[in-house]
Write a protein that holds these residues in place. Structure first.
Motif, mmCIF file in Angstrom:
data_model
loop_
_atom_site.group_PDB
_atom_site.id
_atom_site.type_symbol
_atom_site.label_atom_id
_atom_site.label_comp_id
_atom_site.label_asym_id
_atom_site.label_seq_id
_atom_site.Cartn_x
_atom_site.Cartn_y
_atom_site.Cartn_z
ATOM 1 N N LYS A 37 0.840 -1.200 0.000
ATOM 2 C CA LYS A 37 0.000 0.000 0.000
ATOM 3 C C LYS A 37 0.869 1.241 0.000
ATOM 4 C CE LYS A 37 -0.574 0.418 5.024
ATOM 5 N NZ LYS A 37 -1.527 0.524 6.151
ATOM 6 N N VAL A 38 0.262 2.343 -0.425
ATOM 7 C CA VAL A 38 0.894 3.659 -0.395
ATOM 8 C C VAL A 38 0.033 4.556 0.473
ATOM 9 C CG1 VAL A 38 1.563 5.680 -1.766
ATOM 10 C CG2 VAL A 38 1.913 3.380 -2.693
ATOM 11 N N VAL A 39 0.670 5.333 1.329
ATOM 12 C CA VAL A 39 -0.055 6.285 2.173
ATOM 13 C C VAL A 39 0.429 7.691 1.823
ATOM 14 C CG1 VAL A 39 -0.667 6.972 4.516
ATOM 15 C CG2 VAL A 39 -0.195 4.572 4.014
ATOM 16 N N VAL A 40 -0.523 8.568 1.496
ATOM 17 C CA VAL A 40 -0.213 9.923 1.033
ATOM 18 C C VAL A 40 -0.793 10.941 2.012
ATOM 19 C CG1 VAL A 40 -0.512 11.585 -0.846
ATOM 20 C CG2 VAL A 40 -0.208 9.152 -1.365
ATOM 21 N N ALA A 41 -0.010 11.961 2.322
ATOM 22 C CA ALA A 41 -0.482 13.013 3.223
ATOM 23 C C ALA A 41 -1.557 13.857 2.552
ATOM 24 C CB ALA A 41 0.680 13.906 3.639
ATOM 25 N N GLU A 64 -3.922 5.107 0.382
ATOM 26 C CA GLU A 64 -4.670 5.659 1.500
ATOM 27 C C GLU A 64 -4.256 7.108 1.730
ATOM 28 O OE1 GLU A 64 -4.025 3.286 4.948
ATOM 29 O OE2 GLU A 64 -4.676 1.411 3.998
ATOM 30 N N ARG A 65 -5.192 7.920 2.164
ATOM 31 C CA ARG A 65 -4.897 9.303 2.549
ATOM 32 C C ARG A 65 -4.831 9.378 4.070
ATOM 33 N NH1 ARG A 65 -3.216 13.382 -1.085
ATOM 34 N NH2 ARG A 65 -3.992 12.805 -3.162
ATOM 35 N N ALA A 66 -3.918 10.188 4.562
ATOM 36 C CA ALA A 66 -3.760 10.350 6.003
ATOM 37 C C ALA A 66 -3.269 11.756 6.291
ATOM 38 C CB ALA A 66 -2.763 9.321 6.543
ATOM 39 N N THR A 67 -3.336 12.154 7.536
ATOM 40 C CA THR A 67 -2.828 13.470 7.911
ATOM 41 C C THR A 67 -1.316 13.497 7.729
ATOM 42 O OG1 THR A 67 -2.491 12.854 10.222
ATOM 43 C CG2 THR A 67 -4.662 13.751 9.621
ATOM 44 N N ALA A 68 -0.779 14.703 7.554
ATOM 45 C CA ALA A 68 0.662 14.846 7.408
ATOM 46 C C ALA A 68 1.409 14.306 8.631
ATOM 47 C CB ALA A 68 1.022 16.311 7.178
ATOM 48 N N SER A 69 0.840 14.525 9.812
ATOM 49 C CA SER A 69 1.503 14.038 11.032
ATOM 50 C C SER A 69 1.505 12.512 11.083
ATOM 51 C CB SER A 69 0.809 14.601 12.279
ATOM 52 O OG SER A 69 -0.559 14.216 12.321
ATOM 53 N N TRP A 73 4.808 10.079 11.173
ATOM 54 C CA TRP A 73 4.958 9.023 12.180
ATOM 55 C C TRP A 73 5.242 7.685 11.524
ATOM 56 C CZ3 TRP A 73 2.253 4.502 13.326
ATOM 57 C CH2 TRP A 73 2.574 3.908 14.554
ATOM 58 N N LEU A 74 4.536 7.375 10.449
ATOM 59 C CA LEU A 74 4.757 6.110 9.739
ATOM 60 C C LEU A 74 6.173 6.034 9.180
ATOM 61 C CD1 LEU A 74 1.388 5.775 7.780
ATOM 62 C CD2 LEU A 74 2.147 4.344 9.689
ATOM 63 N N ALA A 75 6.662 7.176 8.678
ATOM 64 C CA ALA A 75 8.010 7.199 8.096
ATOM 65 C C ALA A 75 9.082 7.123 9.169
ATOM 66 C CB ALA A 75 8.197 8.463 7.265
ATOM 67 N N GLY A 76 8.762 7.621 10.361
ATOM 68 C CA GLY A 76 9.758 7.659 11.416
ATOM 69 C C GLY A 76 10.834 8.699 11.159
ATOM 70 N N ASN A 77 10.571 9.571 10.194
ATOM 71 C CA ASN A 77 11.570 10.576 9.836
ATOM 72 C C ASN A 77 10.859 11.742 9.162
ATOM 73 O OD1 ASN A 77 13.649 12.131 8.796
ATOM 74 N ND2 ASN A 77 14.906 10.370 8.260
ATOM 75 N N GLY A 78 10.441 12.707 9.948
ATOM 76 C CA GLY A 78 9.636 13.792 9.420
ATOM 77 C C GLY A 78 10.330 14.694 8.435
ATOM 78 N N LYS A 79 11.657 14.655 8.374
ATOM 79 C CA LYS A 79 12.389 15.558 7.492
ATOM 80 C C LYS A 79 12.376 15.122 6.034
ATOM 81 C CE LYS A 79 15.657 17.059 11.062
ATOM 82 N NZ LYS A 79 17.078 17.103 11.468
ATOM 83 N N HIS A 80 12.201 13.833 5.786
ATOM 84 C CA HIS A 80 12.423 13.326 4.441
ATOM 85 C C HIS A 80 11.251 12.544 3.847
ATOM 86 C CE1 HIS A 80 16.574 14.513 4.993
ATOM 87 N NE2 HIS A 80 16.670 13.747 6.057
ATOM 88 N N ASP A 81 10.100 12.523 4.511
ATOM 89 C CA ASP A 81 9.031 11.667 3.990
ATOM 90 C C ASP A 81 8.389 12.231 2.726
ATOM 91 O OD1 ASP A 81 6.355 13.126 4.755
ATOM 92 O OD2 ASP A 81 7.586 13.208 6.569
ATOM 93 N N GLN A 82 8.431 13.556 2.521
ATOM 94 C CA GLN A 82 7.870 14.213 1.332
ATOM 95 C C GLN A 82 6.389 13.882 1.121
ATOM 96 O OE1 GLN A 82 10.883 12.700 -1.478
ATOM 97 N NE2 GLN A 82 11.560 14.823 -1.721
ATOM 98 N N GLY A 83 5.715 13.582 2.218
ATOM 99 C CA GLY A 83 4.273 13.375 2.148
ATOM 100 C C GLY A 83 3.830 12.023 1.635
ATOM 101 N N VAL A 84 4.735 11.045 1.556
ATOM 102 C CA VAL A 84 4.329 9.741 1.033
ATOM 103 C C VAL A 84 5.186 8.628 1.644
ATOM 104 C CG1 VAL A 84 5.837 9.973 -0.980
ATOM 105 C CG2 VAL A 84 3.914 8.384 -1.069
ATOM 106 N N VAL A 85 4.539 7.537 2.012
ATOM 107 C CA VAL A 85 5.227 6.329 2.474
ATOM 108 C C VAL A 85 4.593 5.132 1.769
ATOM 109 C CG1 VAL A 85 5.773 7.293 4.750
ATOM 110 C CG2 VAL A 85 3.706 5.924 4.458
ATOM 111 N N ALA A 86 5.321 4.020 1.760
ATOM 112 C CA ALA A 86 4.795 2.796 1.155
ATOM 113 C C ALA A 86 5.292 1.592 1.935
ATOM 114 C CB ALA A 86 5.210 2.686 -0.312
#
Length: 251
Positions: A37-41, A64-69, A73-86
């Motif tokens: 899955k992909v989660v987008v802010a 899936e869409r989720a809040t930026a926060s 949290w999912l990325a564990g690295n707020g500096k580099h997530d660029q609004g998307v995790v997978a």
């Protein structure tokens, strides 16, 4: 492990979470990988995100869409997530208890990382162990980097296919493995016993100590890699390569 058993695993024991637009897009476009899955802010946008959404649609990957926060949290690295995790499927990843149960009494060779904190070293160890045919690389969650972009890059992408074994701490791993009948070997320049001359147990754990504190867990026997010309030690990833190919070439 069969598909039904994998479905019962915790997400962190079956998926590697990646973040950042380029890594996510590359994973979606790689036919060798399966993105769960992909989660987008909610506040993310732009042309690169559109590319990700098109790739996800083409491959049938849920988005899936989720809040930026939440994404941070999912990325564990707020500096580099660029609004998307997978979440990317790691088919050989497993919890230690399940790994020990599945191996039974079969000959088994594994590494245990004890405080190896450099992502580059972790990635190279994963690549080497996989290439040499080691059965597992135990990565304690305490004291070992998250298998993220830096580890994946150092492994040249092999991390997704590596036999990663998860456990809470190195000490917990040793306790479980000793109880299951494994022999624990440490690598130490102070040992008088050469790796190349040692009689090794059929079920063996090779502990790789951290860059700063070395080995902190109890071992049954310590082995050394003989060095010459005043060389005192090897980088931990280089030492792992020596061990991996020496051990597997004995089989």
């Amino acid at each position: 492990m069969d598909q039904e058993a994998r479905e019962k695993l915790s997400p962190r024991d079956k998926w590697i979470t990646i973040f950042g637009r380029k890594p996510v897009l590359e994973a979606l476009n790689d036919p060798a990988l399966s993105v769960a899955k992909v989660v987008v802010a909610d506040n993310a946008g732009g042309g690169s995100l559109d590319e990700i959404l098109r790739a996800a649609s083409r491959t049938g990957t849920p988005v899936e869409r989720a809040t930026a926060s939440r994404v941070k949290w999912l990325a564990g690295n707020g500096k580099h997530d660029q609004g998307v995790v997978a979440d990317v499927d790691a088919p050989r990843m497993t919890p230690l208890a399940d790994f020990v149960r599945a191996r039974g009494k079969r000959p088994t060779k594994v590494f245990l990382l004890d405080g190896v904190t450099n992502p580059g070293n972790v990635g190279m160890i994963l690549r080497t162990a996989t290439g040499a045919g080691f059965d597992g690389v135990i990565l304690p969650r305490a004291g070992t980097p998250h298998v993220g972009p830096l580890v994946i890059k150092a492994s040249a992408g092999i991390a997704f296919q590596a036999p990663i074994v998860n456990v809470a701490t190195a000490k917990a791993a040793v306790n479980l493995l000793v109880e299951a009948g494994y022999r624990i070997y440490g690598l130490s320049a102070r040992s008088k016993q050469s790796l190349f001359k040692a009689e090794l147990a059929d079920r063996a754990v090779f502990v790789l100590g951290g860059e700063t504190n070395g080995i902190t867990v109890a071992t049954d026997e310590d082995l050394q890699i003989p060095l010459h010309a005043g060389v005192e030690s090897l980088n931990v990833a280089v030492a792992a390569a020596v061990v991996a190919f020496e051990v597997t070439n004995r089989d």
